[in-house]
Design an enzyme around this catalytic site. Structure first.
Site, short mmCIF file in Angstrom:
data_model
loop_
_atom_site.label_atom_id
_atom_site.label_comp_id
_atom_site.label_asym_id
_atom_site.label_seq_id
_atom_site.Cartn_x
_atom_site.Cartn_y
_atom_site.Cartn_z
N ARG B 128 45.69 35.88 87.87
CA ARG B 128 46.53 34.74 87.44
C ARG B 128 45.71 33.59 86.87
O ARG B 128 46.04 32.42 87.03
CB ARG B 128 47.40 34.24 88.60
N LYS B 150 45.56 28.60 72.79
CA LYS B 150 46.56 29.62 72.45
C LYS B 150 45.88 30.99 72.48
O LYS B 150 44.87 31.20 71.80
CB LYS B 150 47.14 29.38 71.05
N GLU B 192 41.03 26.46 56.70
CA GLU B 192 41.48 25.73 57.89
C GLU B 192 40.75 24.38 58.01
O GLU B 192 41.30 23.41 58.52
CB GLU B 192 41.26 26.55 59.17
N LYS B 233 41.46 19.04 65.79
CA LYS B 233 42.30 19.94 66.58
C LYS B 233 42.38 19.48 68.03
O LYS B 233 43.45 19.52 68.64
CB LYS B 233 41.80 21.38 66.49
N GLU B 243 52.80 22.58 72.28
CA GLU B 243 53.55 22.56 71.03
C GLU B 243 55.03 22.25 71.23
O GLU B 243 55.91 23.00 70.83
CB GLU B 243 53.39 23.90 70.27
N ARG B 247 52.00 19.22 67.67
CA ARG B 247 51.07 20.33 67.49
C ARG B 247 51.51 21.23 66.35
O ARG B 247 50.70 21.91 65.72
CB ARG B 247 50.93 21.15 68.79
N ASN B 251 50.38 23.96 61.81
CA ASN B 251 50.92 25.09 61.05
C ASN B 251 51.10 24.79 59.57
O ASN B 251 51.70 25.58 58.84
CB ASN B 251 52.27 25.53 61.64
N HIS B 254 51.10 27.49 57.06
CA HIS B 254 51.16 28.76 57.80
C HIS B 254 52.51 29.47 57.68
O HIS B 254 52.57 30.68 57.85
CB HIS B 254 50.83 28.53 59.27
N HIS B 258 52.06 33.07 56.66
CA HIS B 258 52.44 34.20 57.50
C HIS B 258 53.36 35.16 56.76
O HIS B 258 53.27 36.37 56.91
CB HIS B 258 53.12 33.71 58.78
N HIS B 273 43.95 36.01 56.58
CA HIS B 273 44.73 34.88 57.07
C HIS B 273 44.41 33.57 56.33
O HIS B 273 45.32 32.88 55.85
CB HIS B 273 44.49 34.71 58.58
#
Lengths: 375, 375
Positions: B128, B150, B192, B233, B243, B247, B251, B254, B258, B273
């Protein structure tokens, strides 16, 4: 500690913006649609259950959701501890995603501890955390595993080694469903109820000694016992969500208990979790007496009460024999870190006076187990 | 925005008791043993890497750990996006448990974004939550994926749909390793870097327009660009870890990106990417101009800079053709919730003036894509 006039009880788990209610009482499965619809922004739900529970309650639960305009899908998994595996985790994640459960929708666990732990884990990782509702259908799940946010699956290296902390948004503990449990399963859950008394509620333990027949019979005393147990767990979890300290007290009886479960290869025909905890709690009290921490009278009182309700209290009651003390010690050490021959254990100074001891000599535990093991 | 005399930089990510440092500079892989030993209570580490990175850096990294008395095991996985799967997650969890990594020990990701996302997820669920160290070896990972917590894997239903938020305890961004990246991979990471300027740092974007050749050449300017990106960041993550709001600005570019990655079936021969993000950022600026939110001059400036460094900026630069606008829209809608024909998008009022728009008409996006798609 007396029964109240109103049947339904609510216990609040205080965790800031992750706080939630546990509703306890009869008829909550039929009322689930209303209770969920009034709390949930979304209108989509994925219900995860197992092959034992589905024939009993899935139809009624789905009907209750649909009556409130909630769009629900369900997945029925095999019953039993083996379901807490990566294989079934993958299938739960897949059906939640296939149902397009979004941020305001929810995943529901309808079942006992296995379904709750597995489903909570899946909810905790789908979209990095989805809403989650527990509908526990065993006494063990109602008083223990559905509360507190520990979720997970088993690994070949041990039980519950893979998982996350993921708190539910709501727990619906329908006490009517307990009438369909076998007496053995009800007793196993009762071991965890008694545990809360033994940790730090001596009055609750004394009330159980007096009132356990009413708790087993159902009605107000049972609801009272479940609510008191949930409140006890909620208090511990609110104070120490991630088990950095006092939450470890909830493991009273569990170190010995887990070793016995491992020694019997998790064969439920020989030993179920609550039975292991029952024997483990008696052993923890006896060991505390042996270490001159508590009176042997307290150990005898614990043994007498758990024995009276029909729970096993001695290792020689486990059918099929047990490995020698050293082997049991290995199983204990696998769970716990042994530092320079010392172990962390939950010990006690008497009924309701448990504490975390982090310097228990391994040699004393082995000597104690040798005494207690059937010859 | 000038280079400093000292080569090594430290960026702090402020997240209360989960705060951590990002060290940026040359020689950090050789210095890893010292940096880790001085911060970690435990003395055991499991290193996860891939078949591209292992021949270059695994030996040196393991040597650096062993020189400080750290007991390390390693697991080498196949390189590539397909490794972000349940299959490899299971093998990482298994090797971490087999190595008996405990609470004070750590799991290390030595590699790019795929290894970081997968390993961070495994670290987040073993017991955990286990300690986790990122050693990013691509520019993209250094400025983006290794920072912010993330983690995750892909599902047949979409990218990164299964995972947890799990912050690292330390990030070691060794800028020497960037010299072994292909120019195409370096450029993809640079998209980025430019993004942080476009979100809310117009001066940084202007500095990049002037200094990008120095950033590509290495040395102080590169360290400065990486440190500024990590700080940008870190600030966003500290303000909105999970988010719930701002946040989402990360994106920028993105949503279109994507969709293009999905349309090219994640085939890195056609589009990686960072290239998708490059085209996506140009499209976001063009779309903002079309909606009369920003000047077309800003879109032209973005296109000119990204084009100058060698990044693709137009959909017709993607080899192999693209599906029609409606299909691209489906890919966008799969990622985003469409509410009554409205989408959430990151749009802009100009260079460094991005914002979250939650009412973008789907019909406008389709009309825009029809204009921009190669005829």
């Amino acid at each position: 500690m007396t029964a109240t006039a109103t049947a339904r009880r609510t216990v609040r788990v205080d965790l800031g913006d992750r706080s939630y209610d546990i509703l306890i009482g009869p008829g909550l499965i039929s009322a689930a649609g209303r209770e969920i619809a009034s709390r949930l922004k979304g209108r989509k739900i994925a219900v995860i259950t197992d092959a034992h529970v589905a024939p009993l309650y899935l139809g009624g639960f789905m009907g209750a959701l649909q009556a409130e305009g909630i769009d629900a899908v369900s997945l029925v998994l095999p019953a039993g501890e083996k379901t807490k595996s990566f294989e079934h985790l993958i299938s739960v994640c897949d059906s939640v995603l296939a149902a397009r459960i979004e941020r305001n929708d929810a995943v529901v666990a309808l079942g006992g501890g296995v379904i709750g732990d597995l489903t909570g884990f899946a909810a905790g990782i789908v979209r990095r955390g989805s809403r989650f509702i527990q509908v526990p259908t065993s006494l063990l799940a109602q008083v223990d595993s559905s509360v507190g946010g520990k979720t997970g699956i088993n690994s070949p290296h041990g039980k519950n080694l893979i998982g996350v902390f993921h708190q539910p948004d709501l727990v619906l503990a329908d006490t009517d469903v307990l009438d369909t449990l076998s007496p053995r399963e009800f007793r196993a859950g009762y071991a965890e109820v008694a545990k809360y008394g033994l940790i730090d509620k001596p009055d609750f333990f004394a009330w159980l000694e007096k009132s356990w027949r009413d708790v087993f019979a159902g009605g107000e005393a049972r609801i009272e016992a479940i609510a008191t147990s949930c409140q006890a767990k909620a208090d511990v979890v609110a104070a120490d969500e991630r088990e950095n300290g006092q939450r470890a007290l909830l493991n009273l009886g569990h170190t010995f208990g887990h070793a016995l479960e491992a020694a019997t290869e998790y064969d439920s025909a020989r030993l179920v979790h609550g039975e292991g905890v029952s024997i483990g709690m008696v052993l923890a009290h006896q060991f505390s007496a042996r270490m001159n921490l508590a009176s042997p009278d307290d150990a005898r009182r614990v043994e007498a009460h758990l024995g009276e309700v029909g729970l096993p209290t001695k290792m020689d009651q486990i059918p099929g024999g047990l490995p020698p003390a050293e082997k049991l010690m290995d199983a204990i050490a696998q769970d716990k870190k042994v530092k320079a021959g010392k172990l962390t254990f939950i010990l006690t100074r008497g009924i309701g006076q448990s504490f975390v001891a982090d310097d228990v000599p391994q040699s004393e535990v082995i000597a104690f187990l040798k005494e207690k093991l059937p010859k």
